[in-house]
Write a protein that holds these residues in place. Structure first.
Motif, PDB file in Angstrom:
ATOM      1  N   TRP A 101       1.064  -1.105   0.019  1.00 54.39           N
ATOM      2  CA  TRP A 101      -0.265  -0.124   0.027  1.00 54.39           C
ATOM      3  C   TRP A 101       0.824   1.107  -0.139  1.00 54.39           C
ATOM      4  CZ3 TRP A 101      -4.604  -0.601  -1.734  1.00 54.39           C
ATOM      5  CH2 TRP A 101      -5.283  -1.712  -1.571  1.00 54.39           C
ATOM      6  N   ARG A 102       2.012   1.440   0.655  1.00 50.13           N
ATOM      7  CA  ARG A 102       2.909   2.487   0.694  1.00 50.13           C
ATOM      8  C   ARG A 102       3.393   2.610  -0.464  1.00 50.13           C
ATOM      9  NH1 ARG A 102       4.963   0.691   6.820  1.00 50.13           N
ATOM     10  NH2 ARG A 102       3.197   1.799   7.873  1.00 50.13           N
ATOM     11  N   MET A 103       3.850   1.467  -1.102  1.00 48.16           N
ATOM     12  CA  MET A 103       4.581   1.549  -2.422  1.00 48.16           C
ATOM     13  C   MET A 103       3.568   2.250  -3.553  1.00 48.16           C
ATOM     14  SD  MET A 103       7.520   1.054  -3.910  1.00 48.16           S
ATOM     15  CE  MET A 103       8.011   1.465  -5.653  1.00 48.16           C
ATOM     16  N   LEU A 104       2.301   1.950  -3.385  1.00 47.36           N
ATOM     17  CA  LEU A 104       1.431   2.390  -4.311  1.00 47.36           C
ATOM     18  C   LEU A 104       1.169   3.848  -3.879  1.00 47.36           C
ATOM     19  CD1 LEU A 104      -0.774   1.617  -6.509  1.00 47.36           C
ATOM     20  CD2 LEU A 104      -2.427   1.285  -4.856  1.00 47.36           C
ATOM     21  N   SER A 105       1.220   4.093  -2.840  1.00 51.18           N
ATOM     22  CA  SER A 105       1.025   5.632  -2.464  1.00 51.18           C
ATOM     23  C   SER A 105       2.296   6.591  -3.019  1.00 51.18           C
ATOM     24  CB  SER A 105       1.275   5.723  -1.044  1.00 51.18           C
ATOM     25  OG  SER A 105       1.067   7.107  -0.496  1.00 51.18           O
ATOM     26  N   VAL A 106       3.381   5.989  -2.698  1.00 54.55           N
ATOM     27  CA  VAL A 106       4.304   6.908  -3.325  1.00 54.55           C
ATOM     28  C   VAL A 106       4.437   6.854  -4.731  1.00 54.55           C
ATOM     29  CG1 VAL A 106       6.107   6.452  -1.200  1.00 54.55           C
ATOM     30  CG2 VAL A 106       6.363   4.727  -3.656  1.00 54.55           C
ATOM     31  N   CYS A 107       4.059   6.067  -5.503  1.00 53.65           N
ATOM     32  CA  CYS A 107       3.948   5.994  -7.068  1.00 53.65           C
ATOM     33  C   CYS A 107       3.025   6.910  -7.476  1.00 53.65           C
ATOM     34  CB  CYS A 107       3.412   4.355  -7.223  1.00 53.65           C
ATOM     35  SG  CYS A 107       4.713   3.208  -7.509  1.00 53.65           S
ATOM     36  N   PHE A 108       1.753   7.048  -6.551  1.00 58.78           N
ATOM     37  CA  PHE A 108       0.625   7.902  -6.934  1.00 58.78           C
ATOM     38  C   PHE A 108       1.181   9.370  -6.941  1.00 58.78           C
ATOM     39  CE2 PHE A 108      -2.955   4.812  -6.262  1.00 58.78           C
ATOM     40  CZ  PHE A 108      -3.324   4.642  -7.328  1.00 58.78           C
ATOM     41  N   MET A 109       2.139   9.447  -5.786  1.00 59.84           N
ATOM     42  CA  MET A 109       2.720  10.924  -5.607  1.00 59.84           C
ATOM     43  C   MET A 109       3.668  11.236  -6.671  1.00 59.84           C
ATOM     44  SD  MET A 109       3.272  11.284  -1.582  1.00 59.84           S
ATOM     45  CE  MET A 109       3.505   9.636  -0.850  1.00 59.84           C
ATOM     46  N   SER A 110       4.421  10.147  -7.025  1.00 54.70           N
ATOM     47  CA  SER A 110       5.308  10.383  -8.203  1.00 54.70           C
ATOM     48  C   SER A 110       4.532  10.742  -9.493  1.00 54.70           C
ATOM     49  CB  SER A 110       6.208   9.070  -8.491  1.00 54.70           C
ATOM     50  OG  SER A 110       7.152   9.262  -9.366  1.00 54.70           O
ATOM     51  N   LEU A 111       3.253  10.164  -9.796  1.00 54.79           N
ATOM     52  CA  LEU A 111       2.584  10.297 -10.866  1.00 54.79           C
ATOM     53  C   LEU A 111       2.058  11.875 -10.795  1.00 54.79           C
ATOM     54  CD1 LEU A 111      -0.098   8.343 -12.495  1.00 54.79           C
ATOM     55  CD2 LEU A 111      -0.930  10.597 -11.856  1.00 54.79           C
ATOM     56  N   GLY A 112       1.616  12.285  -9.760  1.00 54.94           N
ATOM     57  CA  GLY A 112       1.470  13.780  -9.431  1.00 54.94           C
ATOM     58  C   GLY A 112       2.501  14.552  -9.861  1.00 54.94           C
ATOM     59  N   ASN A 113       3.832  14.271  -9.503  1.00 59.18           N
ATOM     60  CA  ASN A 113       4.844  14.937  -9.742  1.00 59.18           C
ATOM     61  C   ASN A 113       5.205  14.988 -11.282  1.00 59.18           C
ATOM     62  OD1 ASN A 113       5.209  15.630  -7.060  1.00 59.18           O
ATOM     63  ND2 ASN A 113       6.744  14.114  -6.770  1.00 59.18           N
ATOM     64  N   GLY A 114       5.025  14.082 -11.824  1.00 57.05           N
ATOM     65  CA  GLY A 114       5.271  13.797 -13.278  1.00 57.05           C
ATOM     66  C   GLY A 114       4.263  14.709 -14.162  1.00 57.05           C
ATOM     67  N   MET A 115       3.041  14.768 -13.536  1.00 55.69           N
ATOM     68  CA  MET A 115       1.973  15.903 -14.274  1.00 55.69           C
ATOM     69  C   MET A 115       2.645  17.370 -14.234  1.00 55.69           C
ATOM     70  SD  MET A 115      -1.600  13.820 -13.329  1.00 55.69           S
ATOM     71  CE  MET A 115      -2.290  14.885 -14.340  1.00 55.69           C
ATOM     72  N   ASN A 116       2.841  17.325 -12.902  1.00 51.08           N
ATOM     73  CA  ASN A 116       3.447  18.877 -12.785  1.00 51.08           C
ATOM     74  C   ASN A 116       4.708  19.160 -13.638  1.00 51.08           C
ATOM     75  OD1 ASN A 116       3.294  21.265 -10.519  1.00 51.08           O
ATOM     76  ND2 ASN A 116       5.485  20.724 -10.921  1.00 51.08           N
ATOM     77  N   ASP A 117       5.530  18.587 -13.778  1.00 52.08           N
ATOM     78  CA  ASP A 117       6.715  18.676 -14.622  1.00 52.08           C
ATOM     79  C   ASP A 117       6.574  18.846 -16.162  1.00 52.08           C
ATOM     80  OD1 ASP A 117       8.406  19.213 -12.391  1.00 52.08           O
ATOM     81  OD2 ASP A 117       9.504  17.145 -12.347  1.00 52.08           O
ATOM     82  N   SER A 118       5.621  17.890 -16.453  1.00 52.08           N
ATOM     83  CA  SER A 118       5.582  17.864 -17.817  1.00 52.08           C
ATOM     84  C   SER A 118       4.495  18.985 -18.542  1.00 52.08           C
ATOM     85  CB  SER A 118       4.969  16.474 -18.412  1.00 52.08           C
ATOM     86  OG  SER A 118       3.759  15.929 -17.866  1.00 52.08           O
ATOM     87  N   ALA A 119       3.540  19.330 -17.769  1.00 50.66           N
ATOM     88  CA  ALA A 119       2.438  20.277 -18.255  1.00 50.66           C
ATOM     89  C   ALA A 119       3.006  21.437 -18.892  1.00 50.66           C
ATOM     90  CB  ALA A 119       1.625  20.671 -17.009  1.00 50.66           C
ATOM     91  N   PRO A 120       3.895  22.124 -18.395  1.00 55.10           N
ATOM     92  CA  PRO A 120       4.393  23.616 -18.807  1.00 55.10           C
ATOM     93  C   PRO A 120       4.996  23.444 -20.303  1.00 55.10           C
ATOM     94  CG  PRO A 120       5.303  23.169 -16.500  1.00 55.10           C
ATOM     95  CD  PRO A 120       4.745  22.036 -16.977  1.00 55.10           C
ATOM     96  N   GLY A 121       5.348  22.276 -20.522  1.00 58.69           N
ATOM     97  CA  GLY A 121       5.947  22.028 -22.036  1.00 58.69           C
ATOM     98  C   GLY A 121       4.814  22.345 -23.021  1.00 58.69           C
ATOM     99  N   ALA A 122       3.551  21.783 -22.713  1.00 57.78           N
ATOM    100  CA  ALA A 122       2.530  22.280 -23.609  1.00 57.78           C
ATOM    101  C   ALA A 122       1.762  23.347 -23.590  1.00 57.78           C
ATOM    102  CB  ALA A 122       1.432  20.817 -23.318  1.00 57.78           C
ATOM    103  N   LEU A 123       1.932  23.941 -22.332  1.00 58.04           N
ATOM    104  CA  LEU A 123       1.188  25.201 -21.813  1.00 58.04           C
ATOM    105  C   LEU A 123       1.927  26.548 -22.184  1.00 58.04           C
ATOM    106  CD1 LEU A 123      -0.416  24.021 -18.430  1.00 58.04           C
ATOM    107  CD2 LEU A 123      -1.444  24.329 -20.714  1.00 58.04           C
ATOM    108  N   ILE A 124       3.186  26.500 -22.237  1.00 53.39           N
ATOM    109  CA  ILE A 124       4.097  27.493 -22.269  1.00 53.39           C
ATOM    110  C   ILE A 124       3.798  28.713 -23.489  1.00 53.39           C
ATOM    111  CG2 ILE A 124       6.431  28.496 -23.076  1.00 53.39           C
ATOM    112  CD1 ILE A 124       7.644  26.612 -20.947  1.00 53.39           C
ATOM    113  N   PRO A 125       3.267  28.060 -24.673  1.00 52.91           N
ATOM    114  CA  PRO A 125       2.928  28.924 -25.631  1.00 52.91           C
ATOM    115  C   PRO A 125       1.718  29.377 -25.611  1.00 52.91           C
ATOM    116  CG  PRO A 125       3.536  26.946 -26.609  1.00 52.91           C
ATOM    117  CD  PRO A 125       3.675  26.623 -25.180  1.00 52.91           C
ATOM    118  N   PHE A 126       0.762  29.006 -24.721  1.00 53.11           N
ATOM    119  CA  PHE A 126      -0.437  29.769 -24.447  1.00 53.11           C
ATOM    120  C   PHE A 126      -0.264  30.742 -23.077  1.00 53.11           C
ATOM    121  CE2 PHE A 126      -1.311  25.687 -26.360  1.00 53.11           C
ATOM    122  CZ  PHE A 126      -2.220  25.904 -27.446  1.00 53.11           C
ATOM    123  N   ILE A 127       0.463  30.463 -22.306  1.00 50.36           N
ATOM    124  CA  ILE A 127       0.946  31.178 -21.046  1.00 50.36           C
ATOM    125  C   ILE A 127       1.448  32.585 -21.585  1.00 50.36           C
ATOM    126  CG2 ILE A 127       2.388  31.679 -19.198  1.00 50.36           C
ATOM    127  CD1 ILE A 127       2.037  28.548 -18.445  1.00 50.36           C
TER     128      ILE A 127
END
Length: 499
Positions: A101-127
């Protein structure tokens, strides 16, 4: 299990266990020579922390004959002691399920961090369009993100010591949630820049704690591969959602309602999964600082947390590891953040379509972390990482030189595949080279300060792109691969621990 004698197994305090009986001598066929009945002697677990004992299994007076010693051993199939201690073995104990369960928790947190880091690449032109700013100004979001990572480096150890693991995760995710709320409100650009500072601090704190957790499981390379592979999944999802939303006319800031929801869900799940984590040390590796600092002064007095941190920072592996991850994260996030702008400027790509190239890059990273991590551990992480760095240089050059969007989309995806397994393999090597008592402080420093490269390098790429053009992305990344190779070659040789 089939043997009724297994019901006699119990865990006893080491003070109640007598000295173990002499081992039964067997011939090559596994047949007992000295005794007619078979008795399991006490098995001492690692470092004498716990022992397993059993009562003699005698021949029954009626019924079928009891199995031979070799057959009984086969039926027992006692798991590896290291796996029992780590809780990462496929046994059915409570500790094992807690770890899953803890391993699944850290993986979900990592997924959220990945979303945070990759989003600006697609959003920068619109920002840029929304705020009417250029590359240099929009790159300030990477600068404040880096400041958040840097500030977290010396504070992670103290936060974890005072709050414990569950509350430390809750603090990290709460800070991230506040940052997302600010962005969703679409405030003036300076407030957006400030929010990325909060995002950087929260991510650095959760990343450091999760790296230490995964690195101390029985199969650290595989665990780290899953952890960082989840980061790649987040990296795939975010550009897809972001590009689809802005292409349909939805305000760019509304994308961050998704990451806000993810952070809130992760907050509640992490609190539950890591509740009483510090009390589970008999069955799972204790990574909190309170009971396990073993460094001492010349007078035999234990070192303070500040002294342990200073000792960790002076450690050669810690410094080289931070430099390696700084360069790695810098190249990874620079490609993700600026390759879309490069394709728009130099390949005349459609902004509503080329955002998906960033998802292809993160898909490659994800595949690399899930598919290449295990083979790399078999080959040897030190050799495998050098091979992947060499391949990254080749495909970065192809991305630079191929004159069409489709060809570059393919090379960017392969570049991600090669870079994917580098981070988990490197972290596995660092944990073998760094003394166990320094793991929390050293890996926090490597994760926090090293990961700030994911903010510093994209910022300088934006500054140069303002005056020269986004083609500067490629020579910058190739230079960062060179820094990775040099720091990797300078790492000490791996020796067996005496701890």
């Amino acid at each position: 299990m089939a043997t009724s004698g297994l019901a006699f197994f119990e865990i006893e305090n080491s003070s109640r266990i007598a000295s173990p009986q002499p081992a039964v001598r067997k011939d090559k066929q596994g047949t007992a020579q000295a005794r007619s009945d078979y008795e399991l002697s006490e098995i001492q677990l690692a470092k004498g922390s716990a022992r397993v004992t059993s009562e003699p299994l005698t021949q029954p007076t009626t019924g079928p004959p009891s199995p031979s010693p070799s057959e009984l051993e086969r039926r027992l199939s006692i798991p590896d002691v290291a796996d029992q201690v780590s809780g990462w073995a496929p046994d059915r104990t409570v500790a094992s399920w807690k770890t899953k369960w803890r391993m699944l928790s850290v993986c979900f947190m990592s997924l959220g961090n990945g979303m945070n880091d990759s989003a600006p690449g697609a959003l920068i032109p619109f920002i840029e369009t929304h705020y009417n700013i250029g590359y240099a100004i929009v790159s300030l979001i990477f600068v404040t993100n880096a400041f958040g990572f840097i500030l977290a480096a010396p504070l992670t150890q103290s936060i974890e010591h005072k709050l414990g693991r569950a509350k430390s995760y809750a603090l990290a995710l709460s800070i991230q949630a506040i940052g997302y709320v600010i962005i969703v409100c679409e405030p003036p650009f300076p407030a957006v820049v400030a929010s990325f500072f909060l995002l950087g601090f929260g991510m650095a704190l959760s990343l450091a704690l999760s790296n230490v957790y995964c690195a101390n499981l029985a199969n650290p390379t595989t665990a780290l591969g899953c952890f960082h592979g989840s980061y790649g999944i987040g990296g795939i999802i975010a550009p897809l959602f972001a590009t689809a939303m802005v292409s349909d006319g939805i305000r760019w800031s509304f994308f961050y309602t998704i990451t806000l929801a993810v952070s809130i869900i992760n907050l509640g799940y992490a609190l539950w999964a890591f509740y009483h984590f510090e009390n589970d040390s008999p069955n799972e590796p204790q990574m909190a600082l309170r009971p396990t600092i073993s460094h001492q002064t010349s007078d035999g007095e234990p070192l303070s947390r500040t002294q342990v941190l200073k000792k960790s920072i002076r450690n050669r592996t810690t410094l080289l590891g931070a430099l390696f991850i700084f360069a790695y994260q810098g190249a990874e996030v620079s490609v993700s953040g600026w390759v879309v702008s490069f394709l728009i400027s130099y390949r005349h790509g459609d902004p509503s379509r080329v955002g998906y190239v960033s998802s292809g890059f993160w898909a490659g990273i994800t595949a690399g972390r899930f598919l290449l991590t295990h083979p790399a551990s078999k080959i040897g992480e030190k050799v495998a990482v050098m091979g992947m760095i060499a391949g990254a240089v080749a495909f970065q050059l192809l991305t630079w030189l191929i004159p069409n969007v489709i060809g570059e989309a393919v090379t960017v995806a392969i570049l991600g595949l090669l870079l994917g397994a580098v981070y988990p393999c490197a972290t596995s090597i660092f944990t073998r080279l760094i003394p166990r008592s320094m793991h929390i402080s050293s890996l926090s420093f490597i994760s926090a300060l090293g990961s700030s490269g994911g903010a510093v390098s994209p910022f300088f790429t934006g500054i140069l792109a303002q005056n020269i053009g986004t083609m500067v992305l490629h020579p910058i990344c190739i230079g960062l691969y060179g820094v990775m190779a040099i720091s990797w070659l300078l790492l000490p040789k791996i020796a067996k621990r005496s701890e």
